[in-house]
Design a protein around this motif. Sequence first.
Motif, PDB file in Angstrom:
ATOM      1  N   THR A  72       0.843  -1.194   0.000  1.00 37.21           N
ATOM      2  CA  THR A  72       0.000   0.000   0.000  1.00 37.21           C
ATOM      3  C   THR A  72       0.879   1.245   0.000  1.00 37.21           C
ATOM      4  N   ILE A  74       0.372   5.677  -0.147  1.00 39.35           N
ATOM      5  CA  ILE A  74      -0.485   6.869  -0.210  1.00 39.35           C
ATOM      6  C   ILE A  74       0.420   8.044  -0.508  1.00 39.35           C
ATOM      7  N   CYS A 111      -4.207   6.817  -3.355  1.00 38.49           N
ATOM      8  CA  CYS A 111      -3.916   5.559  -2.672  1.00 38.49           C
ATOM      9  C   CYS A 111      -3.735   4.452  -3.719  1.00 38.49           C
ATOM     10  N   ILE A 120      -8.109   8.880  -1.853  1.00 41.06           N
ATOM     11  CA  ILE A 120      -8.350   8.554  -0.453  1.00 41.06           C
ATOM     12  C   ILE A 120      -8.587   9.843   0.317  1.00 41.06           C
ATOM     13  N   LEU A 160     -12.237   5.455   0.971  1.00 38.44           N
ATOM     14  CA  LEU A 160     -11.827   5.221  -0.403  1.00 38.44           C
ATOM     15  C   LEU A 160     -13.061   5.290  -1.296  1.00 38.44           C
ATOM     16  N   VAL A 169      -4.840  -1.032   6.241  1.00 39.57           N
ATOM     17  CA  VAL A 169      -4.662   0.323   5.721  1.00 39.57           C
ATOM     18  C   VAL A 169      -4.939   1.342   6.809  1.00 39.57           C
TER      19      VAL A 169
END
Length: 390
Positions: A72, A74, A111, A120, A160, A169
């Motif tokens: 993940t 961001i 994201c 996001i 999201l 997350v």
Amino acid sequence: MTMLKLFGLIFFCGLLSPSQEVLSGLSCAVSPGAMQNVLSDAILQNGLLQQHLQGLVLPNIMGEGGLLNSPTSITGLHLVQVRLPKLSVVLLPGIGVQLTIAAKLELSGNCLVGLLSELIDILVDVNITANIKCTNFESGTVQVVIEDCLCILGAIKIKLISGLLSLSVNEIVLKQLTATLPGLLCPVVDIVVNLVNIQLLGTLNAVIPVGTAGTIHYQLASLPFTSGLFLGLDLDGAVKQVGGSIIPHDSSPSALPPLLDKLLVLGLRQSFLNAALFLLIQIPPQTFTCTPEVFSGASHLQEALATLLPAGCSACRGTSPLSIKLTLLGNPLILLEENKATVELSVMIQVFIKRLDGDILNLLLLKADLGLNVRVSIAGGRLVLGLSLG
């Protein structure tokens, strides 16, 4: 009430240049409620905090084990809006002011979970507490230092667009923001508080012209001091005539009454007001012709005076109507008593007639001491003294 409006009430406070003797005796006590209103207006309502938070550069958030155990990331995280900001103030005796700002920060970014990329939105509650101390007083200025800035994060909501969000997350975002946001927010608060301090000092350092007669100056005289009930400010004052000469006054300090339910209490010494009145009351001689339209009792006055004049006084016959001239003598004085103020004036009353050849014939010269009742009020951020004959 804005910072300017609050301290604009101190219109009779003055300053001297560093090379001149300081004349003090002016002081002000400000309640925590007034400080809270002023700082809230300057920091929140005027958008100062929002403006400086807009420049926040938030680091990318990287983590493992997101949706379907995919990596993940961001990126491009930035502030969108500061929601529901609130500010509170607590006075710390002998130290300074404790400032607390609570708000919801709305953040947005991109994201990437595995191969899925979407927007996001993050909503995080923050609570910033900072102790503000004034130091390094010099020539009417002080330096503001923030000590023990503490930033605590509260609830975090993550959204999201797809609606697919794993607990991992949420944990990654919480961990990263907890580690980075306090180090970013406290410096912003430091900048904002110092900018507000500059605005405040600007209201405590001013030159007020009094017509063409002179000026009234005021400036902070020492470091502000705090008790649990108020913030205290001592001010240096000087009343100057045109040309720069200072009108002296008693410079010993004055005790202030308790604030009680007041937001601000300002102390002005009677001697300082007298120096100011010297400039304010500059009345040139006033002459009134006693015609019936101007002075209804003129004809009676003329008849009364005629009985006092010799019957054969040729110089008194065929002259113009009576005139009255008022001339201010000496300096006006203000007397302050409980719930009462009086201005004392001495005037010369001259009753005369002007003969046909242009010569002045004085009939009466009289010195009179007048007591004027004073009605004190605040209008347009200024102290107003309304005078009426007692």
